[in-house]
Every structure is written in structure tokens, then in C-alpha cells.
Design a protein around this motif. Structure first.
Motif, PDB file in Angstrom:
ATOM      1  N   SER A 568      39.894  40.133  41.974  1.00  0.00           N
ATOM      2  CA  SER A 568      41.198  40.791  42.015  1.00  0.00           C
ATOM      3  C   SER A 568      41.966  40.394  43.271  1.00  0.00           C
ATOM      4  N   THR A 678      37.721  53.150  31.202  1.00  0.00           N
ATOM      5  CA  THR A 678      37.641  52.507  32.505  1.00  0.00           C
ATOM      6  C   THR A 678      37.660  53.595  33.564  1.00  0.00           C
TER       7      THR A 678
ATOM      8  N   ARG B  24      37.957  46.031  36.315  1.00  0.00           N
ATOM      9  CA  ARG B  24      37.005  45.928  35.214  1.00  0.00           C
ATOM     10  C   ARG B  24      37.451  44.856  34.237  1.00  0.00           C
ATOM     11  N   THR B  25      36.509  44.321  33.467  1.00  0.00           N
ATOM     12  CA  THR B  25      36.874  43.198  32.600  1.00  0.00           C
ATOM     13  C   THR B  25      37.895  43.587  31.532  1.00  0.00           C
ATOM     14  N   VAL B  28      41.468  43.678  32.501  1.00  0.00           N
ATOM     15  CA  VAL B  28      41.899  42.323  32.871  1.00  0.00           C
ATOM     16  C   VAL B  28      42.211  41.511  31.609  1.00  0.00           C
ATOM     17  N   ILE B  29      41.368  41.679  30.592  1.00  0.00           N
ATOM     18  CA  ILE B  29      41.624  40.967  29.339  1.00  0.00           C
ATOM     19  C   ILE B  29      42.930  41.455  28.709  1.00  0.00           C
ATOM     20  N   LEU B  88      37.257  34.717  26.716  1.00  0.00           N
ATOM     21  CA  LEU B  88      37.190  35.676  27.817  1.00  0.00           C
ATOM     22  C   LEU B  88      36.460  36.943  27.403  1.00  0.00           C
ATOM     23  N   GLY B  92      33.246  38.364  29.173  1.00  0.00           N
ATOM     24  CA  GLY B  92      33.217  39.728  29.695  1.00  0.00           C
ATOM     25  C   GLY B  92      32.092  40.522  29.064  1.00  0.00           C
ATOM     26  N   ALA B  95      28.758  39.269  30.378  1.00  0.00           N
ATOM     27  CA  ALA B  95      28.515  39.730  31.740  1.00  0.00           C
ATOM     28  C   ALA B  95      28.100  41.192  31.729  1.00  0.00           C
ATOM     29  N   ASP B 102      30.662  46.114  34.199  1.00  0.00           N
ATOM     30  CA  ASP B 102      31.790  45.278  33.798  1.00  0.00           C
ATOM     31  C   ASP B 102      32.775  45.097  34.944  1.00  0.00           C
ATOM     32  N   ARG B 103      32.271  45.209  36.171  1.00  0.00           N
ATOM     33  CA  ARG B 103      33.145  44.931  37.322  1.00  0.00           C
ATOM     34  C   ARG B 103      33.404  43.430  37.397  1.00  0.00           C
ATOM     35  N   ILE B 104      34.595  43.075  37.830  1.00  0.00           N
ATOM     36  CA  ILE B 104      34.870  41.641  37.936  1.00  0.00           C
ATOM     37  C   ILE B 104      34.600  41.123  39.336  1.00  0.00           C
TER      38      ILE B 104
END
Lengths: 952, 119
Positions: A568, A678, B24-25, B28-29, B88, B92, B95, B102-104
Motif C-alpha cells: 500500500s 474486511t 486487504r486483497t 484492492v481487487i 489477481l 489473492g 495467498a 489476506d493482508r497485502i
């Protein structure tokens, strides 16, 4: 190109071609491997000898092929006296080293690799000395650094080898970088990167403001390569290499590259005070310091390494003097140093090989045990000491002669005195090499029983010392090559006459002092060594290591801040930078006045717009609830496809709406295995920061879009519109562009899509083999499951819909060329129809009825599209030229058949296959996670109802 | 109309970038999906806006058409961006299943290997 030019090209290529052989030939044995290394070298040497007579007469052989003329880079070579001298040295010593290495390397060493590296190095070195283009020269220069790295680190198991290789690469590589800068400046001043042009532009270069900068940068490259003080420290550490490498690279060739470069640039750069101050002083200091350290080294190779440093200093000093006589002396000494130093290295290698040590303290008395080695080593060492009748004496006399009348800093004594001291130390360590290794009493504690090596191993050094004696006794034999090379260095027509006796000159006195003093020094060696060992000395390796450590720490600190693993953060940095760059571009250039009227907004559009904005804002606000966010994404996608339809893009609308459906299905499938929400974990500050970045980016893009929307452009599409029907046979211009005008693009794109499908399939398999599989098996997804997974209504409706959907797909596909539609959309529509079956009737049920594998479908699609393109070759047209005809089959209306349609079929199959493979892969994971296999289309079989009731 | 389109592009971009910067993934997606919309519309709009001028050649005489080239490019872009999103998603998902998170971001404690280098 002339006959000679072609030969010159072949010479430059020969080592590189030859480098392919040893690696293969090693399978046929070590002898064959060595011979296959020698043959290309021998061929190149022979070709060089064919050119030699002309060059000796003063001709210059040239060869030129334009490579990248826009950059001033051409593959051009030239061979003059200096190039000939060096090329002969490189190839000649290369042959001897090949012979020597054949016997030196043990059976455990990968010999094929060694000879491959050796030939690569030989080619690079040869390239340096015959390049006529300085950019080309720089490429070869870097190649020598790289190939010498491989050679120094050849014994990968030795830490010294690896460290030495790394240090050599760091020092010479850094110097090489500096030199690139210097060379580019030089090229810019001269207006050409061709060496011959630069050599003619000497006056302009010396008068330029950039002269000093270029000089320092180029000298940095030369000094690092030739191990001049204070960069001399890498050479001794490079001695961890096998001895053939030391003999070849670190005495005869690579370390001379710096000297060669100074000689090559001598007509351009020398003759100024700066040149004299820097080059002569550095050479003088290096000569004395190197010789002093050499005297106290116990490792034979270290002694020779520092002696090489010292002699390179001598050469540098001679070139620094800037007089023609000094240049002649330098050229002559290059030859002499080559002969005796390579022989000495090989001798040291023989001693190491046979006695298993090269520590002088453990040697001595070898003259009876290894008589041949003793003779070879002694002759070479006496030459290094500068004893008359050996060739080292001649060039040293010339050096001392030049030194004796050179003023330094207004003092006539500094240079002669220091030069004498250097010569004196040189005598001392040379005599030490003889006395402490070969003379003295025979010991009884050698690590191995010493004996002379086989003929193959001493043949090469013996040949070299024969040359030492021949030149030493009859120096006029070397007149020709020295004349040619020295004339090439100085750019003047010189006629030096080499002779032994010059009369009683100051140089002779200095020589006598040096020999006598050296002998005295050796006698006092034990006492002096005690003093030397108590003196504090800076340890170059420690300083270098500390420098590297500091550098690594600094870069790591920077990396840790900017690349700390937080994706990020990278994205934030990237977006912010892009926004600022955009802003900078916007403010630094003026915008022309708007030329387009804005279109009116219909009320329904305003509503759609509002929907889009609200949906987007809601996704952002509610993204923590993942299902809700997905629904909102669907709304956004639909509004966009409506927008496409409204704004005259029916094809886009169709594609968008079908892609939207598939995307949502895909995300839903994935979400099944992922957390459904989330967590809120960003701080308010972080969210505010991201908000600001996002608004900046959004505002910037909106402003940009608006700026171009209200201005006209010149488009190339008029061509497409005009030729769509006549050339491509279709009225849907977008489709014709896709399958015809820009068919090659489309071909690439379907391949990308196919690869994406295969990547997902492969990842699925990798996942199911790893720890993820266990996690999946143990996870409990039952709570998420619907009780009626395959509701009857859905099963029935999808079955009914299936043929209709397929017909719609076919229809969309067929009409694509003339009306909105085509392979992309049809593929997606059919994919959705199939997906409905998967969803309604279950994975296993559908899978069973699938007749063709999805990978096959992707492959077929790509092959069909490709073959269609190839087909146009048969008609003599370029790849993917389409052709069409109209067919009339009663009772159907007249229709068109175009090869573009076949191409579109390929697109259709690939899209269908890729989309299905992606979703199929995700569903496979579900099976793994314990989803039950349904044999029947419905969990609940209505035909069994009565029996169930009866049972109940 | 132009204002509508450019503001939509802006809003989609802003939303996309904001979600892209989440930790989180999945968001982001989603962010990338929004950004793909924005980019596709942006590219499409580079052919300028036109209403009722579809690039389908008319059989009935002269007509004006909108620029078809950006449309053709965007059409493939839409399909390709689907492929990208799919890859992606799979990354994700993989991972998450492998690491149970699912943290990036790689945090300091799980990014460092024993010898101090980066994993």
C-alpha cells in the motif's frame, strides 16, 4: 570492405565462436577440450600473422559495419602497430596458457567451463585492442571485467576466490563506469565516437573546458584496471584464481588494458601538465609502493602480484612522461614484462602444483629437486631484476635513462632517486624469488615431494624465457614490432634502435646502484622483515570491506524505508508521484482554447450518472461488507455499459455487460473461501491520507479527461471507416478493426487471455498440492451452504434457456462482421450460458457432459486464428490479410463468408475456453473444500417423492 | 455530457485509488476493478463523445460516425482486464489459503528470513 578487413572481423569473432566448443568438447576428454580451445586461438593468430607484415610497414587495416548509426555505435575495428602488438600478445600467450592449464587443472576441476571463460575473456580483450569505436571498446572493456570475474571466482568453493572476484569486479567495474563518462565527453568534443577521428582531434580535446574532467574519468578507468595506487589492492586478492588465470590476466593481458588505453589515448590526452602530474606521479608512487610490499610478501603469487603492480606503475610513469623516447621504452617494456612475468607466474604455479605450497618460508633448496623449473624461474627472475643480457635490463635502462632527466615539481632529483629505489627494490624481490625458493639447503619438510612437472607444463614458460634471452642478447630482433607499436602510440614516424650498450650513462650508474643495493637488501631481509612487521600498515581489504559495509547499510536503510514490504505504501508513493508529475506537466504547458461544444444532457442520463456516483461512493464507504460491495460493483458496471450504448458504442456495451456478469460470478466464487468482511484496521489519519491521494488522482484524471473532451483531435479512423466495407467486407467498423485492420493486435490479445486462463489453472493445481489443500479440507464451509443448492426452478429454467442462449451466441457471432457482436461477445455469452448450467445443475453433473477440455479449446482458438493468418500467405498476401465473398443459398438470404470470420471463430473459442477455465479452476477448489458431488441434477429428486414419503 | 463523463471517470478513479490503498486483497481487487472501469471509459472517451453515430456503416447514404478505433481498443481492454482481475483474484485467494491472512503488506516479522535477508 577490404580483404584485410574481413580477416580482422573474423579475428574478433573467433574467440567468441570458439567459446562454444570447450563446454561440449569436454565430454570427449580433457585433451580434446584443450585442443578445441587452442584451435580457434591458433586460427585467429594465423590470420593476425597474415595481416602483420602490412601493419609492420605502417598500414592500418580497417573494418566497419554500421550497427546503430543513430547512436554513433558501429562495429568497426582497426589494426595498427599497437593493436597488432597487443593482439599478438593476447593470442600468443592465450595459446601457451591453454597448454599450461591443460596440465595445471586437476581432474576435479570443470575444465570445459574454464576454457569457455578463458575464450570469452580472450575475445573481450582482443575486442578492446582492435576496436575503432569507443562505445564498442567500452562494451569489450566491461566484458573483460565480467569474464575476469568468472575466471577469478572459478574455484567457487574457495571463499577467497569469491571475495577476490567480487572485489576485482567492484573496483574495475566502478572504474569502467567512470571511463564511460570520460569516453562520452571525449566523443562529444570530437564529434564522433570513432577512435580514428578522436585521435585526429587531439588539439580540440586538449583545448576543451571538459578536458580535465574527461582525463580524470578515463584515467580512473585505466588506473583501476591496471591496479595503480590507490586502486592496486584488488590485484593481490585476485590471485585466488587458478595460476593460469593469474599468468594470463594479471600479468600479460587484462591489467595491461589500462596501460593500453593510456597508450592509445596518448596522442590525444598527453602533453599537458595535468597528464604529467597525474599519470607520471601515480605511476611513480605505484612503482615504489608495489615493489616495497612485494619484498615482504611470503606468498609467491602475492610477491609476483605486487611486482606486477610495481611494473604497471613503471609503464604508467613512462607514458606519463609524455616524451616519445619514454613511449618507446614503455612499449618495449610491455613486451619484456609479458615474457618474464608470465613465465614467473607459471613457475610459481608449477612450484605450488608440485610442492603443494607457495609459501616462501616453507620453500628453499628446490634447485636440485626441480632443475628445469629452477632454470626457467631463475632466468625470468633475473630478467625482472634487470640483469644484463636479459630483456628486462634493456627496458629498465631506457626507463632509468628517461627518469634521469625528468624534472618533477622543479626538482631534478625526485624522479631519478625514486626510480632508482624502485629498481633497487625490484632487484631485491627478484633475487629473493631465486634465493629463497630454489637456493639454500634442501629441506625435509616439504608438504609433497618436489619434482619437475611433465613437459607440457614447463614447455610454455620455457618458451617464454627463451624469448627473454633472445631479446636480451639480440634486442634488434624486436626493433620491428617496437617501431610499429611506438609509432602507433605516438602518431609519429619513429625509428628507435634497441641495443644493449649505451656507453657509461647516468642510467648505468643507477642500474649498478640498484643491483648492489638490492643484493644488500636481500641479505638484510630477515632484519628488515621484523621492522616491516612492526610498522602499522593500512589493510586495503579491511578498508574495502568497511566501505562496502557502509554502502550496503546505506542502501538497505533507503530500501527499508521505501520498500518495506508494504504494498500500500508503494502504491501511495506511486500515485502521489504520478499526480505531481501530471500537475507539473499541466502547469508548465499552455492549453489551447476549447474547440468543441458540449453535448446536451438528457434527464435519464443525469439519473444514470447519479446512480454511478452514489454506487461508487457506497463501494468506498461499505467495502468492509464484501457482498454488498460486489452488488454495488455490478451496478457500476451496468451503468457503464448503458453509457456505452448511449454514446454510440454498442459493441462496447455488449462486451461490458457480459464481462460484468462473468466478473461478478468469479468474485462471488472467490469470496466463498475468503473472509466475508474486511476488518477496519486503518487509522483515521491513514484513511484521511488515502482520501487525499485518491481525490487528487481522481480530480487530476477528471480534469485531464475534460480537457481533451472539449477539444478536437485528428484521428486516423477515417481510413478505417472508408475502407471497412470495401477492404474488410464488413459494416461494423469496430469488428473489422478487430479482426482485420488490427488483427495482429487481437491475435496477441487472445493469446494473453489464454495464458491468463492457463496461469489460473496452474495456480489452482499448485494450491491444491500445498498447505492450502489441508486448510481447505479442514475448513468448515457448511454454514454458508444453501439447503437447496440446486432448486428445481433454476434447473428447469437453465435447461430451457441453454439452447436459446447458444442460438443467441451463434447469432451474435455470425452478425458480428456487420452489426454489433462478434467473437468476443459471443464467447462471453456462451460462457455465461454454460456457467448457468454449472450453477443450476452442479459442477459434477455439468462436468460429466462436457465434451471438450477448456485448455484444448484455448489451444484450438489460437491455432485457428493463427492458421487463418498464415492462410493469407498462400494467397501471397501478408499475415492476416482477409478475403471475403458473398454466397447466395436459397432459401436463405444472401450472406457473406469472410476469412475474418474464421479468425473471429478463433477469438470466440479462446475467449470461451479462457473464461470457462478460470471459473472451472475456482470451482475445483470448492470441490476440494468438501462440496458434495451431486449425481443427479437436483439434490431433491421429485420422481422419488412417493418412495420417500412411503419410507417416512 | 462531457462534464458527466469526465466527472464519472474522476469519481471512479478516486474510488479505485482509495480502495487500492487498503490493506486487504479483496478491496484492492475491487479498487482495481473500479480503476479498470475508469481507464476503459477514459480511453473510450479519447475518441470524443457522440450520440447516435454508431460506427456501423449505413446502407442508406451518407452519415457521420463516431471514432471506431478507441472502441476497438477498449473492447479488447475490457476482456483483458477481466483476465487480469481473474489472475489477481486467484493470487489473492491462493495467498489467503496458503498464509491464512489476506493482508497485502509484508510486515517486519513475517518478511524477514533468518539470515536477515528479505523473504
Amino acid at each position: 570492405m577490404s580483404h584485410g578487413g574481413t580477416l580482422l572481423f573474423l579475428i574478433s569473432l573467433m574467440p567468441f565462436i570458439g567459446a562454444l566448443l570447450p563446454g561440449i568438447m569436454i565430454r570427449a576428454g580433457r585433451n580434446v577440450c584443450a585442443i578445441s580451445t587452442a584451435i580457434p586461438t591458433l586460427i585467429a593468430l594465423t590470420m593476425l600473422m597474415v595481416l602483420a607484415p602490412g601493419v609492420m610497414r605502417g598500414e592500418v587495416v580497417q573494418a566497419n559495419i554500421e550497427w546503430l548509426p543513430q547512436l554513433g555505435l558501429s562495429a568497426s575495428f582497426f589494426l595498427d602497430g599497437l593493436g597488432l602488438l597487443f593482439a599478438a600478445m593476447i593470442l600468443g600467450v592465450g595459446l601457451l596458457i591453454t597448454l599450461y592449464a591443460r596440465f595445471y587443472l586437476s581432474g576435479d576441476d570443470p575444465m570445459g567451463q574454464f576454457f569457455t571463460f578463458l575464450l570469452l575473456f580472450q575475445g573481450a580483450m582482443l575486442g578492446i585492442v582492435i576496436s575503432d569505436n569507443i562505445l564498442l571498446l567500452l562494451i569489450f572493456w566491461e566484458l573483460t571485467s565480467l569474464s575476469s570475474f568468472l575466471l577469478i571466482g572459478y574455484w567457487k568453493h574457495l571463499p577467497e576466490g569469491r571475495q577476490g572476484a567480487r572485489m576485482a569486479l567492484a573496483v574495475t567495474g566502478a572504474g569502467g563506469l567512470a571511463m564511460i563518462g570520460g569516453m562520452l565527453i571525449l566523443g562529444n568534443i570530437a564529434g564522433s565516437y570513432n577512435l580514428t577521428d578522436i585521435l585526429r582531434a587531439g588539439d580540440a580535446i586538449r583545448a576543451s573546458d571538459w578536458y580535465l574532467t574527461a582525463l580524470i574519468l578515463i584515467l580512473l578507468g585505466a588506473f583501476t584496471k591496471s591496479a595503480q595506487f590507490p586502486f592496486h589492492f584488488w590485484l593481490p586478492h585476485a590471485m585466488a584464481a587458478p595460476t593460469p588465470v593469474s599468468a594470463y590476466l594479471h600479468s600479460a593481458t587484462m591489467v595491461k588494458a589500462g596501460v593500453f588505453l593510456m597508450a592509445r589515448m596518448w596522442p590525444v590526452l598527453s602533453g599537458t601538465d595535468a597528464w604529467f602530474c597525474i599519470v607520471a606521479t601515480t605511476g611513480l608512487v605505484t612503482m615504489v609502493v608495489g615493489a616495497l610490499i612485494a619484498l615482504f610478501k611470503d606468498d609467491l603469487k602475492a610477491l609476483l602480484a605486487f611486482s606486477t603492480v610495481s611494473h604497471l606503475g613503471l609503464l604508467t610513469m613512462l607514458l606519463g612522461f609524455g616524451t616519445t623516447a619514454a613511449a618507446v621504452a614503455a612499449v618495449f617494456h610491455i613486451i619484456n614484462h609479458l615474457t618474464f612475468k608470465a613465465a614467473l607466474f607459471m613457475t610459481a604455479g608449477i612450484v605450488d602444483h608440485e610442492v603443494h605450497t607457495r609459501d616462501i618460508k616453507r620453500l628453499g633448496g628446490l634447485r636440485h629437486l626441480m632443475p628445469i623449473t629452477f632454470v626457467v624461474g631463475t632466468v625470468a627472475a633475473l630478467s625482472m631484476a634487470g640483469i644484463p643480457l636479459f630483456n628486462g635490463f634493456l627496458s629498465k635502462e631506457m626507463m632509468l635513462e628517461e627518469a634521469s632527466h625528468t624534472d618533477w615539481w622543479n626538482s631534478p632529483y625526485v624522479v631519478p632517486v625514486l626510480a632508482t629505489i624502485g629498481a633497487l627494490l625490484s632487484v631485491a624481490y627478484s633475487l629473493r624469488f631465486i634465493f629463497h625458493v630454489f637456493l639454500g639447503p634442501v629441506r625435509d619438510d616439504y608438504p609433497a615431494t618436489p619434482h619437475d612437472p611433465p613437459f607440457g607444463m614447463w614447455a610454455a614458460p620455457a618458451l617464454l624465457v627463451t624469448l627473454v634471452i633472445i631479446i636480451g642478447v639480440a634486442p634488434f630482433l624486436a626493433d620491428g614490432i617496437v617501431t610499429a607499436a611506438a609509432s602507433a602510440v605516438t602518431g609519429q614516424d619513429l625509428h628507435p634502435h634497441l641495443k644493449i650498450w649505451h656507453g657509461v650513462t647516468p642510467a648505468l650508474w643507477m642500474s649498478i646502484i640498484a643491483v648492489a643495493g638490492g643484493a644488500v637488501l636481500l641479505m638484510q631481509h630477515g632484519a628488515l622483515e621484523k621492522i616491516w612487521n612492526t610498522l602499522p600498515r593500512p589493510e586495503a581489504k579491511a578498508i574495502f570491506d568497511r566501505l562496502v559495509a557502509v554502502l550496503v547499510a546505506t542502501t538497505r536503510a533507503i530500501t527499508d524505508v521505501s520498500h518495506n514490504g508494504a504494498v500500500s505504501r508503494y502504491l501511495a508513493i506511486f500515485t502521489t508521484t504520478s499526480v505531481f508529475l501530471g500537475y507539473f506537466a499541466y502547469t508548465s504547458s499552455g492549453l489551447s482554447a476549447p474547440t468543441r461544444e458540449m453535448l446536451p444532457v438528457a434527464p435519464v442520463i443525469a439519473v444514470g450518472w447519479l446512480m454511478l456516483i452514489v454506487a461508487t461512493a457506497s463501494v468506498v464507504v461499505m467495502h468492509h461488507y464484501r457482498f454488498r460491495a460486489l452488488v454495488l460493483i455490478g451496478i457500476i458496471g451496468l451503468s457503464i455499459s448503458a453509457g456505452f450504448a448511449y454514446l454510440s458504442a454498442p459493441d462496447l456495451a455488449l462486451t461490458q455487460i457480459s464481462v460484468e456478469t462473468v466478473t461478478i460470478m468469479l468474485l462471488l466464487l472467490a469470496l466463498h473461501f475468503m473472509p466475508k468482511s474486511t476488518p477496519k484496521e486503518s487509522s483515521a489519519g491513514l484513511r484521511a491520507r488515502d482520501g487525499v491521494i485518491a481525490l487528487g488522482a481522481g480530480g487530476g484524471v477528471a480534469a485531464l479527461a475534460h480537457a481533451f473532451l472539449i477539444r478536437d483531435i485528428e484521428t486516423i479512423s477515417d481510413y478505417h471507416i472508408a475502407n471497412s466495407y470495401e477492404g474488410g467486407g464488413g459494416t461494423n467498423v469496430v469488428n473489422v478493426i478487430l479482426v482485420d485492420f488490427r488483427g495482429y493486435d487481437t491475435f496477441g490479445e487472445i493469446i494473453v487471455l489464454g495464458i491468463a486462463g492457463l496461469v489460473i489453472y496452474a495456480m489452482m493445481h499448485a494450491l491444491l498440492d500445498g498447505p492450502a489443500a489441508r486448510r481447505l479440507k479442514n475448513a468448515d464451509y457448511d454454514n454458508d451452504r444453501s439447503r437447496d443448492r440446486h432448486p428445481m426452478m433454476m434447473v428447469v429454467v437453465t435447461r430451457v434457456l441453454m439452447p436459446i442462449a447458444l442460438v443467441v451466441g451463434l447469432y451474435i457471432f455470425l452478425r458480428g462482421h456487420n452489426e454489433p457482436g462478434g467473437g468476443f461477445v459471443a464467447g462471453l455469452v456462451v460462457a455465461i450460458a454454460l456457467l448457468m448450467q454449472y450453477m443450476a445443475s452442479g459442477f459434477a453433473w455439468t462436468q460429466e457432459r462436457k465434451k471438450i477440455e477448456y485448455h484444448t479449446m484455448i489451444g484450438l482458438g489460437v491455432v485457428i486464428a493463427g492458421l487463418t493468418g498464415v492462410g493469407s500467405w498462400l494467397a501471397g498476401a501478408p499475415f492476416l490479410t482477409s478475403s471475403y465473398t458473398y454466397v447466395h443459398l436459397p432459401p436463405i438470404e444472401e450472406f457473406e463468408l469472410a476469412t475474418a470470420m474464421l479468425f473471429d471463430l478463433g477469438v470466440f473459442l479462446t475467449v470461451l475456453g479462457a473464461v470457462m477455465l478460470m471459473l472451472y479452476s475456482l470451482s475445483r477448489i470448492a470441490r476440494f473444500a468438501g462440496a458434495t458431488v451431486n449425481v443427479t441434477p437436483m439434490d431433491y429428486d421429485p420422481s422419488q417423492q412417493d418412495q420417500e414419503e412411503a419410507k417416512g | 455530457m462531457e462534464l458527466i463523463i469526465s466527472s464519472s471517470i474522476g469519481v471512479l478513479t478516486a474510488g479505485g485509488v482509495y480502495l487500492l490503498l487498503r490493506l486487504r486483497t479483496f478491496p484492492v481487487i475491487l479498487g482495481l476493478a473500479l480503476l479498470s472501469y475508469a481507464v476503459n471509459v477514459f480511453l473510450f472517451a479519447s475518441g470524443r463523445l457522440a450520440i447516435d453515430q454508431s460506427p456501423i456503416l449505413s446502407k442508406y447514404g451518407e452519415a457521420t460516425y463516431t471514432d471506431p478505433l478507441p472502441q476497438a481498443l477498449v473492447l479488447t481492454a475490457i476482456v483483458i482486464s477481466f483476465g487480469m482481475t481473474a489472475v489477481l483474484v486467484m493470487i489473492g485467494l491462493g495467498a489467503f489459503l496458503e498464509a491464512d491472512s489476506d493482508r497485502i503488506d509484508i510486515t517486519a516479522d513475517d518478511g524477514e528470513t533468518e539470515d536477515g535477508g528479505r523473504a
